[in-house]
Design a protein around this motif. Structure first.
Motif, PDB file in Angstrom:
ATOM      1  N   GLY A  34       0.837  -1.345  -0.002  1.00  0.00           N
ATOM      2  CA  GLY A  34      -0.165   0.146  -0.279  1.00  0.00           C
ATOM      3  C   GLY A  34       0.643   1.625   0.159  1.00  0.00           C
ATOM      4  N   GLU A  35       1.840   1.345   1.447  1.00  0.00           N
ATOM      5  CA  GLU A  35       2.512   2.421   0.725  1.00  0.00           C
ATOM      6  C   GLU A  35       2.824   2.352  -0.419  1.00  0.00           C
ATOM      7  N   ALA A  38       0.486   4.433  -2.015  1.00  0.00           N
ATOM      8  CA  ALA A  38       0.235   5.390  -2.750  1.00  0.00           C
ATOM      9  C   ALA A  38       1.150   6.439  -2.887  1.00  0.00           C
ATOM     10  N   ASP A  40       3.193   6.672  -5.190  1.00  0.00           N
ATOM     11  CA  ASP A  40       3.679   7.196  -7.218  1.00  0.00           C
ATOM     12  C   ASP A  40       4.586   6.199  -7.025  1.00  0.00           C
ATOM     13  N   GLY A 130      -5.497   1.796  -5.563  1.00  0.00           N
ATOM     14  CA  GLY A 130      -4.448   2.703  -5.458  1.00  0.00           C
ATOM     15  C   GLY A 130      -4.626   3.572  -5.039  1.00  0.00           C
ATOM     16  N   ARG A 131      -5.556   4.434  -4.873  1.00  0.00           N
ATOM     17  CA  ARG A 131      -6.057   5.656  -3.923  1.00  0.00           C
ATOM     18  C   ARG A 131      -7.257   5.423  -3.022  1.00  0.00           C
ATOM     19  N   PRO A 132      -7.026   5.751  -2.233  1.00  0.00           N
ATOM     20  CA  PRO A 132      -7.663   5.883  -1.062  1.00  0.00           C
ATOM     21  C   PRO A 132      -9.614   6.559  -2.163  1.00  0.00           C
ATOM     22  N   HIS A 145      -9.637   4.917  -9.120  1.00  0.00           N
ATOM     23  CA  HIS A 145      -8.505   4.419  -7.412  1.00  0.00           C
ATOM     24  C   HIS A 145      -8.367   3.384  -8.345  1.00  0.00           C
ATOM     25  N   ASP A 234      -8.626   1.665   1.299  1.00  0.00           N
ATOM     26  CA  ASP A 234      -7.269   1.911   1.029  1.00  0.00           C
ATOM     27  C   ASP A 234      -5.930   1.867   0.450  1.00  0.00           C
ATOM     28  N   PRO A 235      -5.371   2.351  -0.323  1.00  0.00           N
ATOM     29  CA  PRO A 235      -4.017   1.406  -1.224  1.00  0.00           C
ATOM     30  C   PRO A 235      -3.740   0.154  -0.514  1.00  0.00           C
TER      31      PRO A 235
END
Length: 279
Positions: A34-35, A38, A40, A130-132, A145, A234-235
């Motif tokens: 996820g990090e 998030a 990019d 990939g995006r919230p 997203h 969440d990502p």
């Protein structure tokens, strides 16, 4: 792009797969998680030059996304599967949770739980956020997203799910190793239409499921939008979007036994092969 994680359990390294070649992403990220999404990470990999090529021959392939915060699942999302389950097609998405620690690699062993008589297979298209996504305005907003798609097998124990569930399905879905993912996380630009993908499964080489994501009752965009009205995505979160007809629950096939081999495949997302062992 296609992302992989290669190496022993807990020590996988991030890898980019391109036309049969593998490139180490360790200089850009510690993991595909996820990090990374998030932050990019997909763009940073796309812009990277001189990534070192590596040989992954003989190495274990892990799940292509590490430590999802949640695995959300959609039940009876294909009309024919709902029918073989003895249910009418749902008018609203049926949602249940699967424990994130069920996630294993595409070729890892899957363990039949103690006391199980009805372990089942389910080929599914999975979505990786990939995006919230929070209170999205419409399904049209949803695809922006999504980081990508991954091949999933939503392994299930039907007695745990239905007979002794107390009305909640997660007991039959959260047994250890019940969530093979991969081999790749395929970015959205690689999949022209997530509603036009062929899904298939086999047990011991014999065909079981053969359908298309066009037969979903609720499509990918609708599901992401719908879920965002009730929970924050969440990502790195994973959504299993449902399975087509052809599972053992139908009564047409025997349930899985120790030594059986499950294989599942989706166009463009690769193929899995998991052997069943006793827990």
């Amino acid at each position: 792009m296609r992302f992989m994680r290669v190496g022993p359990v807990g020590r996988e390294r991030p890898v980019l797969y391109v036309d049969g070649r593998h490139f180490d992403l360790s200089s850009l990220t510690a993991d595909i998680d996820g990090e990374f999404l998030a932050g990019d990470g997909v763009r940073r990999v796309r812009e990277a030059t001189d990534l070192p090529e590596i040989d992954v021959t003989g190495q274990r392939v892990g799940a292509p996304i590490a430590r999802p915060g949640v695995v959300l699942c959609v039940g009876q999302n294909y009309a024919a599967h709902a029918a073989e389950s003895g249910a009418a097609p749902p008018t609203d998405p049926i949602i249940f949770y699967k424990a994130p620690n069920t996630v294993v690699g595409p070729y890892d062993e899957v363990l039949i739980p103690r006391g199980s008589a009805k372990t089942d297979w389910e080929v599914e298209l999975a979505v990786v956020i990939g995006r919230p996504a929070r209170y999205l305005a419409s399904p049209a907003d949803a695809l922006g997203h999504i980081a990508g798609y991954v091949l999933s097998n939503d392994v299930s124990e039907r007695d745990f799910q239905l007979a002794v569930s107390g009305g909640q399905w997660s007991k039959g879905k959260s047994c250890e190793t019940f969530q093979p993912l991969g081999p790749w996380l395929v970015t959205v630009d690689e999949i022209a239409d997530p509603q036009a993908l062929r899904l298939r499964s086999w047990v011991n080489g014999e065909p079981r499921q053969d359908s298309s994501t066009k037969d979903m009752i609720f499509d990918v965009a609708y599901l992401v939008w719908h879920l965002s009205q009730y929970t924050v995505l969440d990502p790195g979160d994973v959504i299993n979007t449902g399975t087509p007809q052809g599972v053992a629950l139908s009564g047409r096939f025997p349930y899985l036994a120790v030594g059986d081999v499950m294989e599942v495949e989706i166009d463009g997302l690769g193929r899995q092969r998991n052997t069943l062992r006793d827990a």
